[in-house]
Structure formats: C-alpha cells, structure tokens
Design a protein around this motif. Structure first.
Motif, PDB file in Angstrom:
ATOM      1  N   SER A 277       0.821  -1.207   0.000  1.00 51.83           N
ATOM      2  CA  SER A 277       0.000   0.000   0.000  1.00 51.83           C
ATOM      3  C   SER A 277       0.862   1.268   0.000  1.00 51.83           C
ATOM      4  CB  SER A 277      -0.930   0.004   1.218  1.00 51.83           C
ATOM      5  OG  SER A 277      -1.713   1.177   1.238  1.00 51.83           O
ATOM      6  N   GLY A 278       0.985   1.880  -1.155  1.00 54.74           N
ATOM      7  CA  GLY A 278       1.626   3.186  -1.219  1.00 54.74           C
ATOM      8  C   GLY A 278       3.133   3.183  -1.405  1.00 54.74           C
ATOM      9  N   ASN A 350      -1.027   2.020  11.525  1.00 53.75           N
ATOM     10  CA  ASN A 350      -1.425   3.426  11.390  1.00 53.75           C
ATOM     11  C   ASN A 350      -1.946   3.716   9.986  1.00 53.75           C
ATOM     12  OD1 ASN A 350      -0.596   3.824  14.025  1.00 53.75           O
ATOM     13  ND2 ASN A 350       1.361   4.760  13.459  1.00 53.75           N
ATOM     14  N   LYS A 351      -1.259   3.164   8.991  1.00 60.78           N
ATOM     15  CA  LYS A 351      -1.658   3.397   7.609  1.00 60.78           C
ATOM     16  C   LYS A 351      -3.026   2.773   7.324  1.00 60.78           C
ATOM     17  CE  LYS A 351       1.510   2.738   4.440  1.00 60.78           C
ATOM     18  NZ  LYS A 351       2.353   2.066   3.410  1.00 60.78           N
ATOM     19  N   LEU A 352      -3.216   1.530   7.755  1.00 63.63           N
ATOM     20  CA  LEU A 352      -4.481   0.840   7.497  1.00 63.63           C
ATOM     21  C   LEU A 352      -5.645   1.544   8.193  1.00 63.63           C
ATOM     22  CD1 LEU A 352      -6.144  -1.462   6.355  1.00 63.63           C
ATOM     23  CD2 LEU A 352      -5.394  -2.906   8.267  1.00 63.63           C
ATOM     24  N   ALA A 357     -10.339   5.203   8.035  1.00 66.98           N
ATOM     25  CA  ALA A 357     -11.070   6.395   8.477  1.00 66.98           C
ATOM     26  C   ALA A 357     -11.393   7.311   7.302  1.00 66.98           C
ATOM     27  CB  ALA A 357     -10.261   7.145   9.530  1.00 66.98           C
ATOM     28  N   LEU A 358     -10.442   7.467   6.383  1.00 66.29           N
ATOM     29  CA  LEU A 358     -10.663   8.326   5.223  1.00 66.29           C
ATOM     30  C   LEU A 358     -11.735   7.761   4.290  1.00 66.29           C
ATOM     31  CD1 LEU A 358      -6.991   9.346   4.334  1.00 66.29           C
ATOM     32  CD2 LEU A 358      -8.784  10.826   5.275  1.00 66.29           C
ATOM     33  N   ILE A 390      -7.443  -4.508  14.790  1.00 67.26           N
ATOM     34  CA  ILE A 390      -6.182  -4.190  14.108  1.00 67.26           C
ATOM     35  C   ILE A 390      -5.057  -3.881  15.097  1.00 67.26           C
ATOM     36  CG2 ILE A 390      -5.024  -2.571  12.539  1.00 67.26           C
ATOM     37  CD1 ILE A 390      -6.843  -4.635  11.150  1.00 67.26           C
ATOM     38  N   PRO A 391      -5.276  -3.029  16.120  1.00 64.61           N
ATOM     39  CA  PRO A 391      -4.177  -2.754  17.064  1.00 64.61           C
ATOM     40  C   PRO A 391      -3.706  -3.972  17.841  1.00 64.61           C
ATOM     41  CG  PRO A 391      -5.878  -1.052  17.223  1.00 64.61           C
ATOM     42  CD  PRO A 391      -6.445  -2.161  16.399  1.00 64.61           C
TER      43      PRO A 391
END
Length: 428
Positions: A277-278, A350-352, A357-358, A390-391
C-alpha cells in the motif's frame, strides 16, 4: 461509524434497512445491495450480473431509458448500478428534498426492469469491446490467467465482465430469469446515510418497498433462495505464461487466502497494507526504490465470501523479469522467517486505520460500508470490531499467517519471449 449509530430494521417482507444519520451536508445517499453477483452465476453465463446491472437502468415496464435519465438529471441526482463478485448494487445520491422521488425511481428499476432487446444488444457490444480491450492489457491478462489457475471451476475464476463466449450467448430471457431468482425483498439490503432521521428513513422505505412480496410456493410458503453448489477450491500451484510483445513484463505470485469470516482475514489485510500500500510499502521500497526493478509493484487481497486470494505483482523491464520474480518470491518467503519490527508493524497499523477512516467521510461511503458489512453478514458492529482488532495484531500473528498461506505460489507471467526465456531459466 466514527461514533455514528447505524439503525437497523427488517421489514415484514424480509428487506433489511440500515440508516446512518449525518446532517453535515444536505445530501442523502443510499446503497441497495442484492445478494447476487459473479459468485451466483453459472460458469457458462459469466458476465450475467454485469450485463444485468448495465441494462437495469435502461428501461422499466413504464419508463424508457431517456425518461429515466431525465428524471435523475432534472434534480441533479446520481443513480447507477454495478455488479461485483459477491453482490449487485444500485446507488443513489441526491439532496435530501429529492430523496423520496429518487428512491421511488430506484424501486421501479429494481422491481420491473424491462431489459429492452436493443439496450441489451448495445450493452453486450460494449462489454465485448471491454473484454477485447482487457486482452491487450498485460496486467489484465496476467490477472485473469492467475485467477483461472487459482479457482478452476469456481465462479471467482472468471472476470466480472465475463468472457467473449459467455457474453455472446446471454439473452434477455437469461437476464429476466436471473432477476426473478435473486431480486426479491428478502435478498436485499438498503443502506441510507445523510440528512434524514432514521425513523423517517424507515417509514419511507416501508412505504416504497413494503408491498413488494416474497415469492411463494404453491403451498403458500416462501420460496427459498437457490442453494449454491459451488466446487471446492483446492490448492494446485502452477505456472501460467502468456507471450505478449510488450515493453514491460508482468509477474504475479498468487496464493489462496482466507475468506472474510476467517479469523485470519484482518491479519492478511494488515499484511497487504505492509507489503503493497503506497510509496512506503515494503515491496515499493525494496524492489523499486532500492533495486530499481519495477515500473509498478504492489499487492492486493480482495474481500470475498468464499476463498479469497493474495497477490504480489511487479511490472518490470523484460531483461529484469527473472530477477524481479526472485525479488517477489524472496519478499514473500522472508515473511515466514523474519518478524516485522515494532516500527514496521505500527506503521502498517497506522496506515491501514488511517485509510479506513478516510474511507468513511462522505454519506455515500457511510452507506456503502454499512450496507456491505450487512450483505456479507458481518454485522453492523463490524466497523467497531475492525478498529479494535487491528491494534491487537502481533508480529507473530503475521508470521503465522504467512506460513499458513504463502507456501508454494501460483505464478503468472505475461511478457516478451525474452522475458519468458529468462524466467524459465530460474523456474524451479
């Protein structure tokens, strides 16, 4: 979502209604999910869902395609249909004052599409053009042949558009039969988000859809939905190679992976973020930035009701095809023996979570995600469970999943004869 409550109700006819109130803008969006899609198509009718979605907005028993378009455009709304592997979808977006009118139009499209022969023929031709176009794109060719190798006779093996052979044979009668089978209130989820109170939304849906009855058998009982008899997806790693005179070679490694209800699903989602991703992803940094091997490099892991697949791929110069294949394979094998560092793991989380959220900012996104979760039978609380789970994922969980799924890869290659010769030399 983001502390917004999703209200849920089931109408007497079995239709599930979800509503998320969000008064930030004077917009209401709705997503109507039908549990149909590619998974529900016979192999010989691949592309049926796509063709149905393309034609569904092109005429009803009462309205022509032009009349439908004029109704939508006259109020500045948007309305469209789509098909995916596990569902079909009708989407609406409009200002709140016009929502009732657009919902009534959507109901008419869902309940009484006419499938005019001229429109079916036009959309079939456009679909066949799309299929021919895909056959000229190395990535699409590599992806299609990989999916066929992974899934065999399961419907997931074929592209959503279908094939030239299957699409050419589809008829309006096929569309009507498919529609009659799956487009029924107890097989639908409508998800609404925006400037509308939940109670008002529920009443409106009941007014518009409440008289739509479930199909009955001769004894008066509800006709059950068809039971799918899908073939089991069994591991059979293999190489698939297609010569194509292109400026770059596409190399893909594929692995069968868990379906959405598996406890491994979210760990694989996190691993996909880490790998592909990215610009900060592991594959991009290692294979493009450090080694200069890639025009493009990434990974993907689609969410599926049945067995899914995890793919890492690279587009590279023909001279580099063999080195790129080894680079991809090395990165996948590395996950089985080397734990992610605390920094790598936290960055991926953090990225996921940030991307997640976006993806819930607009009313259309809110309607999409809650309706999708309901359609996949994950429950409306899955949004919370996703963000809680996830965390909690540890580096050891990622390593265990890598060892469970990333063993022997399926390999798909599309490229020039030179690229193929180089790869054949390292094949083992």
């Amino acid at each position: 979502m983001q502390n917004r409550i999703v209200h849920r109700a089931v109408l007497p006819n079995g239709m599930t209604v979800l509503c998320t109130e969000n008064a930030a803008a004077d917009i209401v969006a709705a997503r109507i999910f039908i549990r149909a899609g590619g998974r529900y198509e016979p192999i010989a009718q691949a592309g049926l869902s796509h063709l149905l979605a393309a034609v569904m907005t092109k005429g009803t028993d009462r309205l022509t395609s032009q009349e439908i378009a004029e109704r939508v455009e006259s109020v500045g709304a948007s309305l469209g249909a789509d098909a995916a592997a596990d569902y079909c979808l009708l989407s609406i977006k409009t200002v709140s004052g016009d929502f009732a009118e657009m919902l009534e139009l959507a109901a008419e499209l869902l309940r009484s599409p006419a499938f005019p022969e001229m429109e079916v023929e036009l959309e079939r031709r456009l679909t066949l053009q799309g299929i021919r176009s895909m056959q000229e794109q190395p990535f699409s060719v590599a992806n299609n042949q990989l999916r066929q190798a992974l899934y065999g006779q399961h419907p997931y093996a074929l592209p959503g558009l279908g094939t030239s052979e299957t699409v050419s044979s589809l008829t309006p009668t096929d569309l009507r039969h498919y529609h009659k089978t799956y487009f029924r209130p107890d097989n639908l989820v409508i998800s609404i988000a925006g400037r509308i109170q939940s109670e008002a939304a529920m009443k409106l849906v009941e007014k518009v859809f409440g008289d739509w009855e479930q199909p009955l058998q001769t004894d008066g009982s509800v006709l059950p939905l068809p039971e799918l008899e899908l073939p089991a997806v069994m591991p059979n790693p293999q190489w698939k190679i297609t010569p194509q005179d292109t400026q770059q070679a596409i190399v893909m490694l594929g692995y069968l992976a868990s379906e959405v209800h598996s406890t491994d699903h979210l760990t694989l989602k996190l691993l996909n973020t880490y790998l592909g991703s990215g610009l900060s992803s592991r594959l991009f940094v290692e294979l493009r930035e450090k080694q200069g091997l890639a025009y493009e490099v990434s990974a993907f892991y689609p969410t599926r009701i049945d067995t899914s697949h995890f793919v890492a791929y690279i587009g590279t110069a023909p001279d580099n095809a063999a080195v790129a294949l080894e680079g991809l394979r090395s990165e996948m094998e590395r996950l089985q023996t080397i734990l992610l560092s605390d920094e790598e793991l936290q960055a991926a989380k953090n990225k996921l979570l940030g991307q997640y959220a976006l993806g819930k900012q607009t009313n259309a996104q809110l309607a999409q995600i809650s309706g999708w979760y309901e359609t996949l039978q994950l429950g409306i609380d899955y949004d919370d469970r996703f963000q809680e789970r996830i965390p909690q994922i540890a580096a050891a969980d990622i390593q265990a999943v890598a060892n469970r799924y990333f063993t022997q890869p399926y390999v798909s290659l599309v490229g020039s004869e030179k690229a193929i010769d180089l790869v054949e030399q390292v094949k083992r």
